[in-house]
Motif scaffolding. Structure first.
Motif, PDB file in Angstrom:
ATOM      1  N   THR A 186       0.854  -1.186   0.000  1.00  0.00           N
ATOM      2  CA  THR A 186       0.000   0.000   0.000  1.00  0.00           C
ATOM      3  C   THR A 186       0.888   1.233   0.000  1.00  0.00           C
ATOM      4  O   THR A 186       1.720   1.407   0.888  1.00  0.00           O
ATOM      5  CB  THR A 186      -0.934   0.017   1.225  1.00  0.00           C
ATOM      6  OG1 THR A 186      -1.732  -1.165   1.195  1.00  0.00           O
ATOM      7  CG2 THR A 186      -1.837   1.237   1.206  1.00  0.00           C
ATOM      8  N   VAL A 187       0.701   2.069  -1.013  1.00  0.00           N
ATOM      9  CA  VAL A 187       1.501   3.275  -1.171  1.00  0.00           C
ATOM     10  C   VAL A 187       0.585   4.479  -0.936  1.00  0.00           C
ATOM     11  O   VAL A 187      -0.405   4.651  -1.638  1.00  0.00           O
ATOM     12  CB  VAL A 187       2.124   3.349  -2.587  1.00  0.00           C
ATOM     13  CG1 VAL A 187       2.932   4.619  -2.749  1.00  0.00           C
ATOM     14  CG2 VAL A 187       2.972   2.119  -2.867  1.00  0.00           C
ATOM     15  N   THR A 188       0.922   5.280   0.073  1.00  0.00           N
ATOM     16  CA  THR A 188       0.158   6.489   0.354  1.00  0.00           C
ATOM     17  C   THR A 188       0.805   7.626  -0.421  1.00  0.00           C
ATOM     18  O   THR A 188       1.911   8.058  -0.101  1.00  0.00           O
ATOM     19  CB  THR A 188       0.141   6.802   1.864  1.00  0.00           C
ATOM     20  OG1 THR A 188      -0.354   5.650   2.551  1.00  0.00           O
ATOM     21  CG2 THR A 188      -0.743   7.999   2.172  1.00  0.00           C
ATOM     22  N   LEU A 189       0.109   8.095  -1.453  1.00  0.00           N
ATOM     23  CA  LEU A 189       0.686   9.107  -2.330  1.00  0.00           C
ATOM     24  C   LEU A 189       0.545  10.516  -1.767  1.00  0.00           C
ATOM     25  O   LEU A 189       1.457  11.321  -1.872  1.00  0.00           O
ATOM     26  CB  LEU A 189       0.056   9.011  -3.718  1.00  0.00           C
ATOM     27  CG  LEU A 189       0.318   7.684  -4.429  1.00  0.00           C
ATOM     28  CD1 LEU A 189      -0.463   7.621  -5.726  1.00  0.00           C
ATOM     29  CD2 LEU A 189       1.794   7.493  -4.693  1.00  0.00           C
ATOM     30  N   LYS A 216      -0.742  12.339   1.841  1.00  0.00           N
ATOM     31  CA  LYS A 216      -1.292  12.151   3.181  1.00  0.00           C
ATOM     32  C   LYS A 216      -2.536  12.994   3.421  1.00  0.00           C
ATOM     33  O   LYS A 216      -3.509  12.526   3.987  1.00  0.00           O
ATOM     34  CB  LYS A 216      -0.240  12.470   4.239  1.00  0.00           C
ATOM     35  CG  LYS A 216       0.744  11.368   4.442  1.00  0.00           C
ATOM     36  CD  LYS A 216       1.568  11.598   5.665  1.00  0.00           C
ATOM     37  CE  LYS A 216       2.489  10.406   5.857  1.00  0.00           C
ATOM     38  NZ  LYS A 216       3.223  10.472   7.084  1.00  0.00           N
ATOM     39  N   LYS A 276      -5.174  11.401   1.637  1.00  0.00           N
ATOM     40  CA  LYS A 276      -5.192   9.957   1.894  1.00  0.00           C
ATOM     41  C   LYS A 276      -5.365   9.156   0.608  1.00  0.00           C
ATOM     42  O   LYS A 276      -6.143   8.213   0.552  1.00  0.00           O
ATOM     43  CB  LYS A 276      -6.256   9.610   2.920  1.00  0.00           C
ATOM     44  CG  LYS A 276      -6.020  10.283   4.250  1.00  0.00           C
ATOM     45  CD  LYS A 276      -6.694   9.545   5.357  1.00  0.00           C
ATOM     46  CE  LYS A 276      -6.513  10.284   6.644  1.00  0.00           C
ATOM     47  NZ  LYS A 276      -5.546   9.820   7.510  1.00  0.00           N
ATOM     48  N   LYS A 325      -4.396   6.422  -1.573  1.00  0.00           N
ATOM     49  CA  LYS A 325      -3.646   5.184  -1.404  1.00  0.00           C
ATOM     50  C   LYS A 325      -3.851   4.310  -2.622  1.00  0.00           C
ATOM     51  O   LYS A 325      -4.947   4.207  -3.151  1.00  0.00           O
ATOM     52  CB  LYS A 325      -4.106   4.441  -0.153  1.00  0.00           C
ATOM     53  CG  LYS A 325      -3.808   5.169   1.125  1.00  0.00           C
ATOM     54  CD  LYS A 325      -4.223   4.379   2.329  1.00  0.00           C
ATOM     55  CE  LYS A 325      -3.866   5.145   3.584  1.00  0.00           C
ATOM     56  NZ  LYS A 325      -4.215   4.407   4.791  1.00  0.00           N
ATOM     57  N   GLU A 326      -2.770   3.720  -3.053  1.00  0.00           N
ATOM     58  CA  GLU A 326      -2.827   2.754  -4.148  1.00  0.00           C
ATOM     59  C   GLU A 326      -2.110   1.504  -3.693  1.00  0.00           C
ATOM     60  O   GLU A 326      -1.214   1.559  -2.857  1.00  0.00           O
ATOM     61  CB  GLU A 326      -2.179   3.329  -5.407  1.00  0.00           C
ATOM     62  CG  GLU A 326      -2.968   4.481  -5.992  1.00  0.00           C
ATOM     63  CD  GLU A 326      -2.592   4.782  -7.422  1.00  0.00           C
ATOM     64  OE1 GLU A 326      -2.052   3.901  -8.101  1.00  0.00           O
ATOM     65  OE2 GLU A 326      -2.844   5.912  -7.840  1.00  0.00           O
ATOM     66  N   ILE A 327      -2.519   0.390  -4.255  1.00  0.00           N
ATOM     67  CA  ILE A 327      -1.876  -0.876  -3.916  1.00  0.00           C
ATOM     68  C   ILE A 327      -1.091  -1.361  -5.124  1.00  0.00           C
ATOM     69  O   ILE A 327      -1.644  -1.509  -6.213  1.00  0.00           O
ATOM     70  CB  ILE A 327      -2.909  -1.938  -3.495  1.00  0.00           C
ATOM     71  CG1 ILE A 327      -3.597  -1.485  -2.207  1.00  0.00           C
ATOM     72  CG2 ILE A 327      -2.229  -3.299  -3.301  1.00  0.00           C
ATOM     73  CD1 ILE A 327      -4.696  -2.401  -1.735  1.00  0.00           C
ATOM     74  N   THR A 383      -1.185   0.584 -10.918  1.00  0.00           N
ATOM     75  CA  THR A 383      -0.173   1.397 -10.253  1.00  0.00           C
ATOM     76  C   THR A 383       1.201   1.142 -10.844  1.00  0.00           C
ATOM     77  O   THR A 383       1.876   0.182 -10.476  1.00  0.00           O
ATOM     78  CB  THR A 383      -0.187   1.121  -8.733  1.00  0.00           C
ATOM     79  OG1 THR A 383      -1.533   1.235  -8.262  1.00  0.00           O
ATOM     80  CG2 THR A 383       0.676   2.125  -7.989  1.00  0.00           C
ATOM     81  N   SER A 421       6.878   2.599   2.148  1.00  0.00           N
ATOM     82  CA  SER A 421       5.731   1.704   1.946  1.00  0.00           C
ATOM     83  C   SER A 421       6.156   0.247   1.941  1.00  0.00           C
ATOM     84  O   SER A 421       5.482  -0.608   2.529  1.00  0.00           O
ATOM     85  CB  SER A 421       5.024   2.044   0.632  1.00  0.00           C
ATOM     86  OG  SER A 421       4.546   3.372   0.642  1.00  0.00           O
ATOM     87  N   THR A 479       5.031  -2.488   4.777  1.00  0.00           N
ATOM     88  CA  THR A 479       4.337  -3.713   4.386  1.00  0.00           C
ATOM     89  C   THR A 479       5.095  -4.943   4.866  1.00  0.00           C
ATOM     90  O   THR A 479       4.489  -5.890   5.388  1.00  0.00           O
ATOM     91  CB  THR A 479       4.135  -3.763   2.858  1.00  0.00           C
ATOM     92  OG1 THR A 479       3.359  -2.627   2.467  1.00  0.00           O
ATOM     93  CG2 THR A 479       3.433  -5.037   2.432  1.00  0.00           C
TER      94      THR A 479
END
Length: 173
Positions: free
Chosen positions: A35-38, A40, A43, A45-47, A79, A144, A148
């Motif tokens: 999970t990458v929080t692009l 903040k 919020k 988020k992409e996986i 992504t 990230s 993980t």
């Protein structure tokens, strides 16, 4: 949603490619479902289905796994934010259209990896182009990946403790 057997095999093939049969010889480090929080504040988020990092070259590889045409054509985000990015598909899906047709449906910089599910092997049908990734994005990707891996390790530790407890209870009976 549960993963298909094909997806699990593809993840395993990608994982094994990092170091082959000896983890001590790892060229890259990586894992599934990062999970990458692009942003903040928003919020966003992409996986990334599978993300690997080559520490010697400071390069990230993002793998988008698709096991069916419906999966590929779904609205779900693809992504591709690494230095090298790949569409990873099973051989049967790859054969449903020509390489030219596949190339038309993905960005020019994305490579294509084809996995033979039965043989648990892979080959590159299209090489990816190197993309520049900013220092800020590399920081986010590194953070990230580490987060993980920590959560996966913690989950494994808890599962192991539960299994040990179960074995102890069974042997007491």
């Amino acid at each position: 949603m549960a993963k298909t057997e094909e997806t699990l095999i593809i993840e395993d093939v990608l994982y094994q490619n990092l170091f082959g049969s000896n983890p001590c010889l790892a060229r890259e480090y990586g894992t599934k479902e990062v999970t990458v929080t692009l942003l903040k504040e928003k919020k966003v988020k992409e996986i990334v289905d599978f993300l690997s990092y080559n520490a010697k070259k400071d390069e990230f590889r993002c793998y988008e796994i698709k096991v069916s045409m419906a999966d590929f054509k779904s609205k779900a985000a693809k992504t591709w934010i690494g230095n090298y990015n790949y569409l990873v598909i099973p051989r049967e899906l790859y054969l449903k259209q020509s390489l030219y047709e596949w190339k038309e449906q993905i960005p020019y910089y994305v490579g294509i990896i084809v996995v033979n599910i039965e043989r648990r092997s892979k080959w590159v049908a299209k090489r990816p182009a190197l993309m520049e990734v900013s220092a800020g994005m590399k920081f986010i990707l590194r953070q990230s990946l580490i987060r993980t891996l920590f959560y996966q390790n913690d989950k494994l530790k808890k599962n192991s403790a539960a299994k040990i407890e179960q074995i102890c209870q069974e042997t007491e009976k």
